[in-house]
Write a protein that holds these residues in place. Structure first.
Motif, PDB file in Angstrom:
ATOM      1  N   SER A   2       5.864  -0.311 -11.817  1.00 54.30           N
ATOM      2  CA  SER A   2       4.638  -0.333 -12.609  1.00 54.30           C
ATOM      3  C   SER A   2       4.156  -1.766 -12.836  1.00 54.30           C
ATOM      4  N   LYS A   3       2.828  -1.888 -12.949  1.00 53.91           N
ATOM      5  CA  LYS A   3       2.192  -3.182 -13.153  1.00 53.91           C
ATOM      6  C   LYS A   3       1.313  -3.105 -14.392  1.00 53.91           C
ATOM      7  N   THR A   5      -2.223  -4.400 -15.549  1.00 52.60           N
ATOM      8  CA  THR A   5      -3.467  -4.970 -15.057  1.00 52.60           C
ATOM      9  C   THR A   5      -4.433  -5.104 -16.224  1.00 52.60           C
ATOM     10  N   GLU A  47       1.298   2.416 -11.821  1.00 56.12           N
ATOM     11  CA  GLU A  47       1.476   2.058 -10.424  1.00 56.12           C
ATOM     12  C   GLU A  47       0.157   2.018  -9.656  1.00 56.12           C
ATOM     13  N   ALA A  48      -0.960   2.145 -10.334  1.00 60.46           N
ATOM     14  CA  ALA A  48      -2.266   2.140  -9.678  1.00 60.46           C
ATOM     15  C   ALA A  48      -2.596   0.754  -9.130  1.00 60.46           C
ATOM     16  N   ASP A  49      -3.309   0.747  -8.007  1.00 59.51           N
ATOM     17  CA  ASP A  49      -3.703  -0.495  -7.359  1.00 59.51           C
ATOM     18  C   ASP A  49      -4.825  -1.163  -8.160  1.00 59.51           C
ATOM     19  N   PRO A  50      -4.702  -2.463  -8.459  1.00 58.66           N
ATOM     20  CA  PRO A  50      -5.752  -3.151  -9.226  1.00 58.66           C
ATOM     21  C   PRO A  50      -7.117  -3.126  -8.541  1.00 58.66           C
ATOM     22  N   VAL A  51      -7.140  -3.116  -7.227  1.00 56.77           N
ATOM     23  CA  VAL A  51      -8.411  -3.069  -6.508  1.00 56.77           C
ATOM     24  C   VAL A  51      -9.118  -1.741  -6.764  1.00 56.77           C
ATOM     25  N   LYS A  52      -8.363  -0.648  -6.782  1.00 53.78           N
ATOM     26  CA  LYS A  52      -8.947   0.661  -7.062  1.00 53.78           C
ATOM     27  C   LYS A  52      -9.446   0.741  -8.502  1.00 53.78           C
ATOM     28  N   VAL A  69      -2.686  -9.706 -13.472  1.00 56.34           N
ATOM     29  CA  VAL A  69      -1.871  -8.628 -12.926  1.00 56.34           C
ATOM     30  C   VAL A  69      -0.434  -9.110 -12.982  1.00 56.34           C
TER      31      VAL A  69
END
Length: 113
Positions: A2-3, A5, A47-52, A69
């Protein structure tokens, strides 16, 4: 893994906040979403992508930037703090406010006698 953001976006009114929250919630892999209207930031942990995340937020508000991030902070010992309620403003911002234009045609009937 997990991140955490942090995204900066304009959160002018309660409708803006709801729209941003709904848009981000549609992504998979999100553990928590925290909105901070005083700093105009949204903190997303998961875990979602920061770009998305940025693409989803920019659908509502054209200007959104990633502040940071990184790994999420480890859970700290909970201190008993009183939650501060954000005052709910009923007035919507200009972007969310709906305007209706109604034309009044006073001469719609035939004027020839």
């Amino acid at each position: 893994m997990s991140k955490k953001t942090v995204v900066q976006v304009e959160l002018l009114c309660s409708k803006c906040r709801q729209k941003v929250m709904k848009l981000i919630a549609t992504l998979e892999g999100i553990t928590s979403i925290v909105l901070d209207p005083s700093k105009n930031t949204v903190t997303v942990i998961g875990e979602a992508d920061p770009v998305k995340i940025i693409k989803k937020v920019r659908k509502h508000s054209g200007c959104a930037t990633v502040v940071s991030v990184g790994p999420p902070n480890p859970p700290k010992e909970e201190k008993k703090e009183e939650k501060k309620d954000v005052p709910c403003t009923q007035k919507a911002c200009q972007r969310c406010d709906v305007w209706y234009v109604v034309g009044q045609d006073y001469y719609s009937h035939c004027s020839i006698l």
